[in-house]
Design an enzyme around this catalytic site. Structure first.
Site, PDB file in Angstrom:
ATOM      1  N   SER A  31      10.857   6.177  -5.713  1.00  0.00           N
ATOM      2  CA  SER A  31      12.103   5.153  -5.482  1.00  0.00           C
ATOM      3  C   SER A  31      11.730   3.774  -5.835  1.00  0.00           C
ATOM      4  CB  SER A  31      12.592   5.421  -4.138  1.00  0.00           C
ATOM      5  OG  SER A  31      13.839   4.415  -4.151  1.00  0.00           O
ATOM      6  N   SER A  56      16.814   2.814  -3.982  1.00  0.00           N
ATOM      7  CA  SER A  56      17.444   2.888  -2.986  1.00  0.00           C
ATOM      8  C   SER A  56      18.771   2.441  -3.206  1.00  0.00           C
ATOM      9  CB  SER A  56      16.840   2.392  -1.588  1.00  0.00           C
ATOM     10  OG  SER A  56      15.477   2.827  -1.262  1.00  0.00           O
ATOM     11  N   LEU A  83      15.869  -4.798  -2.533  1.00  0.00           N
ATOM     12  CA  LEU A  83      16.951  -3.385  -2.753  1.00  0.00           C
ATOM     13  C   LEU A  83      17.882  -3.823  -3.536  1.00  0.00           C
ATOM     14  CD1 LEU A  83      16.782  -1.809   0.614  1.00  0.00           C
ATOM     15  CD2 LEU A  83      15.607  -1.156  -1.284  1.00  0.00           C
ATOM     16  N   ASN A 137      15.965   6.269   2.984  1.00  0.00           N
ATOM     17  CA  ASN A 137      14.658   5.346   2.943  1.00  0.00           C
ATOM     18  C   ASN A 137      14.972   4.385   4.144  1.00  0.00           C
ATOM     19  OD1 ASN A 137      13.029   3.439   2.639  1.00  0.00           O
ATOM     20  ND2 ASN A 137      13.986   2.333   0.765  1.00  0.00           N
ATOM     21  N   CYS A 140      11.944   0.680   4.295  1.00  0.00           N
ATOM     22  CA  CYS A 140      11.676  -0.387   3.215  1.00  0.00           C
ATOM     23  C   CYS A 140      11.199  -1.537   4.203  1.00  0.00           C
ATOM     24  CB  CYS A 140      13.004  -0.770   2.492  1.00  0.00           C
ATOM     25  SG  CYS A 140      12.758  -2.141   1.327  1.00  0.00           S
ATOM     26  N   ILE A 203       4.116   7.736   1.078  1.00  0.00           N
ATOM     27  CA  ILE A 203       4.404   6.979   2.163  1.00  0.00           C
ATOM     28  C   ILE A 203       5.100   5.837   1.239  1.00  0.00           C
ATOM     29  CG2 ILE A 203       2.480   7.202   3.572  1.00  0.00           C
ATOM     30  CD1 ILE A 203       1.043   4.841   1.989  1.00  0.00           C
ATOM     31  N   GLY A 229       0.591   1.052  -5.124  1.00  0.00           N
ATOM     32  CA  GLY A 229      -0.427   1.112  -6.268  1.00  0.00           C
ATOM     33  C   GLY A 229      -1.889   1.837  -5.927  1.00  0.00           C
ATOM     34  N   GLY A 257      -0.150   5.343  -4.882  1.00  0.00           N
ATOM     35  CA  GLY A 257      -0.942   5.109  -5.941  1.00  0.00           C
ATOM     36  C   GLY A 257      -1.516   6.267  -6.629  1.00  0.00           C
ATOM     37  N   GLY A 278       4.889   6.004  -8.814  1.00  0.00           N
ATOM     38  CA  GLY A 278       5.546   5.170  -8.656  1.00  0.00           C
ATOM     39  C   GLY A 278       4.950   3.878  -9.486  1.00  0.00           C
TER      40      GLY A 278
END
Lengths: 327, 327
Positions: A31, A56, A83, A137, A140, A203, A229, A257, A278
């Site tokens: 996301s 999201s 967002l 979510n 955030c 996570i 990352g 990551g 991601g």
């Protein structure tokens, strides 16, 4: 092993599941790192991955925060987007139909300021075409009240999850997305599972800060932001490990990551049944497809015939099997 | 978007005539339409460096990538992965395409920090992962329209292909190229070959006329039917204002820091007036980098203007997650 003649690896059954819903691949986007999927269409076949996890979505369109919104950090980045998005109406009118027309499955990430917002969003997604499930979510870091992230509190997390589970399409598995920025992630995970979550996404980013040495002020317009990352991979892996050890029957979508198939393998071995890719997409827009192929090879090389057999394999007892030759 | 705050709602007059009420930043009276998207989708692959040469303070790289070179149009850019496959620098470096020909394209690299220094250090024979062509190209004017090109620093490189194309289509082309000092001028030879008049300015007077580009632009803009500009944001703002004040449409290629270059990260946004008159945070990569000069709200860059679509949703009250919870 080096004495064996080189043979073609048997193909690995990569079928995965999202809270009981089958997926052709255990690799998904993450996301906020793939928008709503269509920008990645030129780079790989979106139907070849498990699902596109959407940015999201909230009840209303959001502009997001002022720039600067990101800074590169060692093996990662910090972001404060806020967002930005079209809201649920835009998602239903423009984004989901585009994905569904192409046979692309989506895991819709929802976010809100109040428990009722989450429930309303889940309700609006009932019967939406191509939607595989809902990622809630609750974690955030770039929300208005940063100290009041739902996922920092087991009770608040449970309230949101229960409301979403009650409102959502029964066919939609509900995954709660957790933050690592807590003292005890297992207690939050357990609260979510007890409240009816069909799985856990772990996570979200870690809250971080970068200061510009020239201006001597925080770089981001939002001051703090979410760190992502490869820099956070060991933290993510630790979270997946702890939660799988405590709640072995709760499906986990692992992320944090992942850049290569071997990174993804670590999450699978720690207990994730599927993974999200991601920040690596910013570096390599075809990363999800590449990581699927690399993960399949890595499993085959280690003697796994099925992805499912590798899930949580790192938790086995010391005298159980010989490492790397599971059948 | 379907959920507006009503600021641009059409009003029915007693006569039945429908007019758009004047609101700040509305589309009425603007000279330029949003630039249309590129014809070809981007591709990702390894490009081979075939040339590297110093050009004043910069490095001009030439790369072999026929699919990118053939699809590229003036104004578009490419995004490089830097530091190799295990690099700790994850974010792509986006750079305007300066020229194309014979299956090759060139870029002008300004080596500032570690990533751009790595790029500038590439040697013939090296391979680098490139995504391109990206972004919306400069729209071309109606036949016979005289054009004024304005380049600042290495931004002038992005105008070289456009200048050649306009000349080949029979347009009169004038150009103003400026920089802080002589060493930071760029593409002077290339642009002087296609533009007349051709004016050079430097802030310190080390080459050409002393001062900013705005002096010569103010003199030349009345003779132009369209203005194209690429360079630092304050220069773009000043040039767009000069053009708009004289009723001349302008196209600006903006420079915003981008993490991905392909439209998924939402970091490179700036406030832009859309075709419907509503202002939004538009992505420099996929909605730009070329925007109509009078649609970019330069004065609001780096802020969150309250009239932006979705800005109202950024200040919604947040329900505390739990009593006394302070992570």
């Amino acid at each position: 092993m080096t004495m064996l003649p080189e043979v073609e690896l048997p193909s690995v059954d990569m079928q995965a599941s999202l809270g009981g819903v089958p997926m052709v691949s255990p690799v998904l986007t993450a996301s906020g790192c793939a928008s709503f999927g269509r920008e990645l269409d030129p780079f790989f076949d979106l139907t070849s991955i498990g699902a596109v996890v959407t940015k999201s979505v909230q009840l209303r369109p959001r502009s997001g925060r002022a720039t600067p919104r990101m800074a590169e950090t060692p093996s990662g980045m910090i972001n404060s987007i806020g967002l930005q998005g079209p809201g649920i109406d835009g998602l239903l009118a423009d984004e989901l139909p585009w994905l569904a027309e192409r046979g692309v499955r989506s895991l819709v990430s929802i976010a809100g300021a109040r428990t009722e917002d989450f429930a309303e969003l889940a309700e609006r997604l009932r019967g939406a075409p191509g939607v595989l499930g809902i990622e809630v979510n609750i974690s955030c870091p770039n929300v208005e009240s940063r100290g009041e992230v739902f996922a920092c509190n087991p009770d608040a997390s449970a309230a949101v999850v229960a409301a979403v589970r009650a409102a959502a399409d029964p066919a939609h598995p509900v995954y709660a997305k957790l933050t690592p920025d807590v003292t005890d992630i297992v207690s939050v995970a357990r609260a979510c599972a007890d409240a009816g979550a069909n799985g856990l996404s772990m996570i979200n980013t870690l809250l971080g800060l970068v200061i510009d040495p020239d201006t001597m002020r925080p770089v981001l317009g939002g001051v703090t932001g979410g760190l992502s990352g490869p820099a956070i991979r060991p933290v993510a892996l630790r979270c997946v490990w702890q939660v799988h050890a405590a709640l072995p029957n709760v499906p986990i979508l692992g992320m944090g990551g992942i850049r290569t198939g071997l990174d993804a393998l670590q999450f699978i071995l720690a207990g994730a049944g599927a993974v999200s890719v991601g920040t690596a997409v910013f570096n390599d827009p075809s990363a999800p497809a590449r990581i699927h192929a690399e993960l399949a090879d890595a499993l085959g090389e280690r003697g796994f015939g099925r992805l499912a057999d590798a899930v949580g394999y790192a938790h086995r007892a010391p005298d159980e099997g010989s490492p790397g030759r599971h059948r | 978007m379907s959920q507006d705050d009503g600021a641009t709602r059409m009003v029915s007059l007693p006569t039945g005539e429908r007019v758009l009420p004047p609101v700040p930043g509305s589309g009425t009276g603007l000279l330029g339409q949003p630039a249309p998207p590129a014809e070809h989708p981007p591709v990702q692959g390894l490009a081979v460096v075939v040339g590297s040469r110093p050009v004043s303070a910069y490095t001009e790289l030439t790369l072999e990538a026929p699919d990118i070179a053939e699809a590229a149009r003036p104004g578009q850019f490419v995004a490089f992965a830097v530091g190799g496959p295990t690099s700790a620098m994850l974010l792509r470096r986006s750079i305007a395409i300066a020229g194309v020909g014979g299956g090759r394209f060139s870029v002008v690299v300004s080596a500032k920090a570690a990533g751009s220094t790595w790029l500038a250090g590439l040697r013939p024979g090296d391979e680098v992962d490139v995504v391109g062509p990206l972004g919306r190209p400069f729209p071309l004017p109606p036949p016979g329209t005289p054009a004024l090109l304005v380049g600042g620093g290495y931004g002038a490189a992005a105008l070289v292909g456009l200048g050649g194309l306009l000349r080949s289509r029979g347009h009169e082309v004038a150009a103003v190229v400026g920089a802080g000092d002589e060493d930071r001028l760029c593409s002077v030879e290339d642009l002087s070959a296609v533009a007349a008049p051709f004016v050079v300015t430097t802030d310190d007077g080390s080459a050409g006329r002393a001062g900013r580009v705005t002096g010569p632009v103010a003199e030349l803009v009345s003779g132009a039917g369209v203005v194209y500009a690429c360079g630092p944001m304050p220069m773009l703002a000043a040039v767009a204002q000069l053009a708009t004040d004289r009723g001349v449409p302008s196209w600006v290629a903006v420079e915003e820091s981008m993490a991905c270059g392909v439209g998924v990260c939402m970091t490179c946004v700036l406030p832009v007036v859309g075709a419907d008159g509503r202002s939004r945070f538009a992505r420099s990569c996929t909605d730009g980098p070329v925007f109509a000069g009078d649609r970019v709200r330069f004065a609001d860059v780096g802020t969150l203007p309250p009239d932006l679509l979705g800005a109202d949703a950024m200040t919604l009250a947040h329900t505390p997650a739990g009593e006394g919870e302070t992570p």
